[in-house]
Design an enzyme around this catalytic site. Structure first.
Site, PDB file in Angstrom:
ATOM      1  N   ARG A  56       0.798  -1.567   0.288  1.00  0.00           N
ATOM      2  CA  ARG A  56      -0.242  -0.536  -0.050  1.00  0.00           C
ATOM      3  C   ARG A  56       0.320   1.332   0.085  1.00  0.00           C
ATOM      4  NH1 ARG A  56      -4.815   0.049   4.708  1.00  0.00           N
ATOM      5  NH2 ARG A  56      -4.866   2.139   3.181  1.00  0.00           N
ATOM      6  N   ASN A  87      -7.534   9.699   5.886  1.00  0.00           N
ATOM      7  CA  ASN A  87      -6.993   9.133   4.716  1.00  0.00           C
ATOM      8  C   ASN A  87      -5.248   8.853   4.709  1.00  0.00           C
ATOM      9  OD1 ASN A  87      -8.806   8.621   2.706  1.00  0.00           O
ATOM     10  ND2 ASN A  87      -8.078   9.718   1.935  1.00  0.00           N
ATOM     11  N   ASP A  89      -2.699   8.564   3.357  1.00  0.00           N
ATOM     12  CA  ASP A  89      -1.777   9.133   1.876  1.00  0.00           C
ATOM     13  C   ASP A  89      -1.548  10.342   1.951  1.00  0.00           C
ATOM     14  OD1 ASP A  89      -4.078   9.175  -0.094  1.00  0.00           O
ATOM     15  OD2 ASP A  89      -3.786  10.079   0.251  1.00  0.00           O
ATOM     16  N   HIS A 104      -6.168   8.801  11.185  1.00  0.00           N
ATOM     17  CA  HIS A 104      -5.445   7.562  10.733  1.00  0.00           C
ATOM     18  C   HIS A 104      -4.322   6.740  10.944  1.00  0.00           C
ATOM     19  CE1 HIS A 104     -10.452   6.053  10.718  1.00  0.00           C
ATOM     20  NE2 HIS A 104      -9.968   6.256  11.492  1.00  0.00           N
ATOM     21  N   GLY A 170     -16.543  10.972   0.440  1.00  0.00           N
ATOM     22  CA  GLY A 170     -15.803   9.725  -0.234  1.00  0.00           C
ATOM     23  C   GLY A 170     -14.925   8.751   0.910  1.00  0.00           C
ATOM     24  N   THR A 171     -16.037   9.261   2.102  1.00  0.00           N
ATOM     25  CA  THR A 171     -16.173   8.045   3.121  1.00  0.00           C
ATOM     26  C   THR A 171     -17.705   7.966   3.428  1.00  0.00           C
ATOM     27  OG1 THR A 171     -15.979   7.722   5.534  1.00  0.00           O
ATOM     28  CG2 THR A 171     -16.695  10.426   5.283  1.00  0.00           C
TER      29      THR A 171
END
Ligand code: APR
Length: 229
Positions: A56, A87, A89, A104, A170-171
């Site tokens: 990932r 996210n 990223d 997170h 987007g969640t």
């Protein structure tokens, strides 16, 4: 200057080629999260966990921000903006967002497994068994696993409670306590939620269905021109 808070999830990075978790091709549809994203799974098979996050991490490090990430960053030209993201990223920062809370954790970082949890930056590099932190403890991904404490929640609640505008993107709003942040939005705040689909629209929010790269730039264009989306 008006304040905007953006609450983002994996659907925002989907069009940058990174998988979500619960959609048809989502990570947790293909892999058991109990084995890969829990302290128990780590104890049982640390090599399997490291392999999963190494893959990932390499993908996320190679990914590029999309139009939605860039539109969110552009809001800073006119507004005080805070991004609170689930996210792991670094695409918000790569797009130019300057205030980003990763509740997170972050794939590009590792941490020791000793009491001090010493962090170190990996960028896209892998972690292997035997890789240790400066204090000699095994390194693990600096990710918040199920059953572990979500980060920055006090700051996040305060930021949401003060915001004039709230954009959720987007969640699936299914993982708490991050999903509960929407409840702290002011009643007089402008509240918008974008996703492909959503089981439950949070109270007081306007649901705009569609891809983030279609919807978010339009919402941002409205806000930048002082109109409602
Ligand atoms: N544009 C907008 N929304 C999208 C897109 C897209 N291109 N693609 C998918 N979505 C939406 C889906 O409709 C869904 O509502 O993104 C959401 C993704 O939901 P999840 O897969 O549940 O991901 P997320 O909400 O980020 O997960 C929360 O769960 O597994 C844990 O720690 C992990 O941070 C993660 C947390």
């Amino acid at each position: 200057m008006a304040t905007i808070v953006v609450l983002s999830g994996s659907g925002l990075s989907a069009e940058s080629g990174l998988p979500t978790f619960r959609d048809a091709a989502g990570l947790w549809k293909q892999h058991p999260w109990q084995e890969l994203a829990s302290p128990e799974g780590w104890r049982r098979n640390p090599e399997l966990v490291l392999e999963f996050y190494n893959e990932r991490r390499a993908k996320a490090w190679a990914a590029q921000p999309n139009e939605a990430h860039r539109a969110i960053a552009a809001l800073e030209q006119k507004f005080d903006v805070a991004v609170i993201t689930q996210n792991v990223d670094a695409l918000h920062e790569r797009a130019g967002s300057t205030v980003v809370l990763h509740v997170h954790g972050e794939l590009a970082w590792a941490r020791g497994t000793g009491p001090s949890r010493k962090r170190q930056c990996l960028e896209g590099a892998p972690i292997h068994l035997g890789h240790t932190c400066g204090e000699g403890t095994q390194l693990r991904p600096d990710i918040v696993w199920f059953g572990e404490e979500t980060r920055y929640m006090d700051e996040a609640r305060e930021i949401v409670a003060l915001a004039d505008k709230v954009l959720v993107v987007g969640t699936s709003l299914t993982v708490y306590p991050a999903a509960g942040l929407v409840e702290f939005a002011r009643n007089d705040a402008e509240r918008v939620v974008n996703s492909l689909d959503l089981d439950e629209i949070p109270a007081g929010f306007r649901f705009l269905a569609g891809k983030a790269t279609d919807i978010v730039p339009k919402v941002v264009a409205h806000w930048m021109s002082g109109t409602a989306p």
